[in-house]
Structures are given as structure tokens and as C-alpha cells.
Design a protein around this motif. Sequence first.
Motif, PDB file in Angstrom:
ATOM      1  N   GLY A   3      -9.933  -2.346   0.304  1.00 55.35           N
ATOM      2  CA  GLY A   3      -9.578  -1.934   1.656  1.00 55.35           C
ATOM      3  C   GLY A   3     -10.765  -1.841   2.589  1.00 55.35           C
ATOM      4  O   GLY A   3     -10.598  -1.655   3.792  1.00 55.35           O
TER       5      GLY A   3
ATOM      6  N   GLU B  59     -13.072  -7.286   2.219  1.00 52.30           N
ATOM      7  CA  GLU B  59     -12.266  -8.295   2.906  1.00 52.30           C
ATOM      8  C   GLU B  59     -13.131  -9.433   3.428  1.00 52.30           C
ATOM      9  O   GLU B  59     -12.689 -10.573   3.502  1.00 52.30           O
TER      10      GLU B  59
ATOM     11  N   ASN C  85      -7.383  -5.087  -7.353  1.00 58.35           N
ATOM     12  CA  ASN C  85      -7.618  -3.736  -6.850  1.00 58.35           C
ATOM     13  C   ASN C  85      -7.627  -2.812  -8.057  1.00 58.35           C
ATOM     14  O   ASN C  85      -6.659  -2.770  -8.814  1.00 58.35           O
TER      15      ASN C  85
ATOM     16  N   GLU D   5       1.428   1.186  -3.012  1.00 56.07           N
ATOM     17  CA  GLU D   5       0.614   0.897  -1.829  1.00 56.07           C
ATOM     18  C   GLU D   5      -0.436  -0.161  -2.149  1.00 56.07           C
ATOM     19  O   GLU D   5      -0.694  -1.062  -1.338  1.00 56.07           O
ATOM     20  N   SER D   6      -1.034  -0.081  -3.324  1.00 51.63           N
ATOM     21  CA  SER D   6      -2.016  -1.071  -3.749  1.00 51.63           C
ATOM     22  C   SER D   6      -1.372  -2.449  -3.869  1.00 51.63           C
ATOM     23  O   SER D   6      -1.932  -3.453  -3.410  1.00 51.63           O
TER      24      SER D   6
ATOM     25  N   TYR E  38      -0.683  -3.842  -0.398  1.00 55.43           N
ATOM     26  CA  TYR E  38      -1.948  -4.271   0.202  1.00 55.43           C
ATOM     27  C   TYR E  38      -2.347  -5.644  -0.320  1.00 55.43           C
ATOM     28  O   TYR E  38      -2.686  -6.556   0.450  1.00 55.43           O
TER      29      TYR E  38
ATOM     30  N   ASN F 185      -0.104  -8.484   0.985  1.00 58.69           N
ATOM     31  CA  ASN F 185      -0.458  -8.866   2.355  1.00 58.69           C
ATOM     32  C   ASN F 185      -1.702  -9.747   2.390  1.00 58.69           C
ATOM     33  O   ASN F 185      -1.757 -10.725   3.144  1.00 58.69           O
TER      34      ASN F 185
END
Length: 161
Positions: free
Chosen positions: A16, A21, A42, A68-69, A72, A75
Motif C-alpha cells: 500500500g 506501487e 501482500n 481488504e488485502s 487491494y 485492484n
Amino acid sequence: MTISYEYHNILVPVDGSKESELALNKAVVVAQQNHAHLDLLNVLDTKQFVGSYGGIISGNAVYQITQESQKYLENLKIDAQKRGLADIAIHVRFGNPKTVIAEDFPNDHHTDLIMIGSTGLNAVERFMVGSVTAYVNRTAPCDVMIVKTELDNKTMLKHRR
């Protein structure tokens, strides 16, 4: 004499952060150039599941963090696919990020290149907790590329202080 090397399995650990990124952006380009498989990873540090006063956080909370991981990573995968890369897998692992990224995952998935963001930690934090990037660079069984610049290879990432 020209020596060339093709990478087949590229690992990008993401958390994140802007640094991770940035590494992913470059990894997409390198994977395209090498017709390589890209693994997005992750690592959920198991120490985060110990709540205040040493108690374990609830199963519902762990499930939520895992979901949530996963979202993420999905996406990020969609964004990479939009840039033309098709061979991408996403992975959520539990454990110590240093050893999962540097040892466990590369051995299990035949990784031949890890592309990782440079650390955003200051000198005191690096001394106290150690840098995941430094550990990976020292111990990984494959090539490690520490990404410090934008896609133009000139613009340095500005670290938050």
C-alpha cells in the motif's frame, strides 16, 4: 560479448506504500519486456494480529484484514492488465514479511527477480526494526531490484518524513 538474461517469474511485494506501487509500475514494464509471469504479494505480518496487552484479535477482524488485502491486490491486478500484462497472480500470505518475501515465496514459486520498493523508514526506524528491503537484498536466492525512481528512471521518489 553480450550477455542477456530473461526473467520468467517476477515477484513484487506490495503493502500500500508509494514505494511498493512504484516498484509494481516498473515490474509491469519488465514483465512485458520479458514475457514473464508477475506475482503480486501482500504479506500480513502475524504480529499485527496480537491486540493490546498481548490478546489475539478476533477471527472476524483477521477475516476483514484478509479481505481488504485481497481486494487491494485485485485492484492492482486489474490496473496491470489494463496496461497490457496478462500473466499475473495475486497472493496473500501470513508471517514475517522479511522471510516470506526473501525466502519462502521465491523458493515456492521459482522467482528469479524480486522488484521491491526502497524503504521509507528513517535511520532510527531502520536501526530499530530493520528494513525489509535490506533483508531481502541480502538473503534472497535470486536477483533483487530495489526501485528508487519513477518510470522515467530519473525522477527520484520523494520520501515522506
